[in-house]
Design a protein around this motif. Structure first.
Motif, PDB file in Angstrom:
ATOM      1  N   GLU A 117      -3.776  -4.722   0.756  1.00 52.75           N
ATOM      2  CA  GLU A 117      -2.464  -4.695   0.104  1.00 52.75           C
ATOM      3  C   GLU A 117      -2.149  -3.301  -0.427  1.00 52.75           C
ATOM      4  N   LYS A 118      -3.134  -2.634  -0.985  1.00 50.20           N
ATOM      5  CA  LYS A 118      -2.925  -1.261  -1.465  1.00 50.20           C
ATOM      6  C   LYS A 118      -2.520  -0.348  -0.317  1.00 50.20           C
ATOM      7  N   ALA A 119      -3.213  -0.448   0.812  1.00 50.84           N
ATOM      8  CA  ALA A 119      -2.900   0.401   1.954  1.00 50.84           C
ATOM      9  C   ALA A 119      -1.477   0.140   2.459  1.00 50.84           C
ATOM     10  N   LEU A 120      -1.043  -1.102   2.470  1.00 53.72           N
ATOM     11  CA  LEU A 120       0.313  -1.429   2.897  1.00 53.72           C
ATOM     12  C   LEU A 120       1.346  -0.889   1.905  1.00 53.72           C
ATOM     13  N   ASN A 121       1.051  -1.000   0.607  1.00 56.85           N
ATOM     14  CA  ASN A 121       1.940  -0.433  -0.410  1.00 56.85           C
ATOM     15  C   ASN A 121       2.036   1.078  -0.259  1.00 56.85           C
ATOM     16  N   ASP A 122       0.889   1.712  -0.042  1.00 60.21           N
ATOM     17  CA  ASP A 122       0.870   3.167   0.118  1.00 60.21           C
ATOM     18  C   ASP A 122       1.615   3.591   1.378  1.00 60.21           C
ATOM     19  N   ALA A 123       1.498   2.803   2.440  1.00 61.42           N
ATOM     20  CA  ALA A 123       2.220   3.121   3.674  1.00 61.42           C
ATOM     21  C   ALA A 123       3.724   3.074   3.442  1.00 61.42           C
ATOM     22  N   PHE A 124       4.160   2.108   2.677  1.00 57.78           N
ATOM     23  CA  PHE A 124       5.596   1.996   2.379  1.00 57.78           C
ATOM     24  C   PHE A 124       6.088   3.222   1.614  1.00 57.78           C
TER      25      PHE A 124
END
Length: 261
Positions: A117-124
């Motif tokens: 979830e952190k990686a997806l948030n950071d990608a956004f």
């Protein structure tokens, strides 16, 4: 420091560290004692941070449920007090906290779900950059391909996982009952990035993960194909390399090479 600034500092320290010395400077009200009144601020502070964590980790919240997530969140707040005014960054250390802190460290799926979830948030939130398109490749002379290098989009991130976190994440995202968390027989490999404005992820084969990692490190295409030839089926190495590259371009995973000044 003025008396007011000192009082603000002492008040903040009391909230962040459970230091009760500030109570000497707070008056009881007509209806309640000072320790109860100050406790309201402490509770509200922690509750706001836990709420921010829920927003950043909605699927971990769904996985744990209200009570367990709240308990975990308050443990994180106590261990990792907020250091920034922007709550977006408060839960950045959650995956490492879950890996290192009992009882959560006994359940690797928790840290890996938080990490995904952190990686997806950071990608956004990653910075914008132009994407490499097929037209960019069409103009490259055949003799130049061996020395061609590729540049990952700033939003891209590679994760190595030890559990079936991808399957758990997908079930939670689709409002389905997640499968039981299990350890994988071999490490899993996940690639996270932003396509357009949408954070994405997919699982990679061991071979594609190797090629992505080496390409991201700057190895030219000719060397990558040589590595693929030693990995499996030498005769098909170039075709497999081209296939992986085609998929990366179609998914907007690469940026054009920097232009000379």
């Amino acid at each position: 420091m003025s008396d007011f600034a000192r009082l603000q500092s002492d008040f903040q320290r009391g909230i962040l560290t459970d230091d009760d010395s500030i109570l000497a400077e707070i008056l009881d009200s007509d209806k309640e004692k000072r320790d109860v009144l100050f406790g309201v601020y402490r509770h509200a502070y922690a509750s706001r941070l836990v709420e921010a964590m829920r927003n950043d980790h909605k699927l971990l919240y769904d996985y744990l449920g209200d009570e367990m997530f709240d308990e975990m969140g308050r443990a994180y707040v106590a261990a990792k007090p907020s250091q920034r005014p922007n709550l977006r960054w408060f839960s950045q250390g959650l995956p490492e906290f879950l890996k290192a802190s009992e009882p959560y460290s006994k359940y690797p799926i928790l840290a890996e779900l938080a990490d995904l979830e952190k990686a997806l948030n950071d990608a956004f939130d990653a910075k914008d950059a132009p994407v490499l398109v097929f037209a960019d490749l069409a103009g490259i002379a055949p003799e130049a391909w061996n020395d061609l290098t590729f540049h990952p989009h700033p939003s891209s991130c590679r994760l190595d996982v030890a559990t079936n976190v991808a399957a758990v994440w997908l079930a939670l995202k689709n409002d389905e009952t997640p499968p039981d968390a299990v350890s994988l027989d071999a490490p899993g490999r996940i690639l996270v990035w932003r396509q357009g404005v949408t954070p994405m992820f997919r699982e990679l084969s061991a071979e594609e993960a190797m090629m992505w990692d080496e390409a991201s490190g700057g190895l030219p295409f000719g060397v990558l194909c040589s590595m693929l030839a030693t990995y499996d089926d030498p005769d098909g190495a170039a075709a497999r390399g081209a296939g992986y590259l085609q998929g990366w371009v179609a998914s907007e995973l690469l940026t054009p090479p920097p232009q000379p000044a």
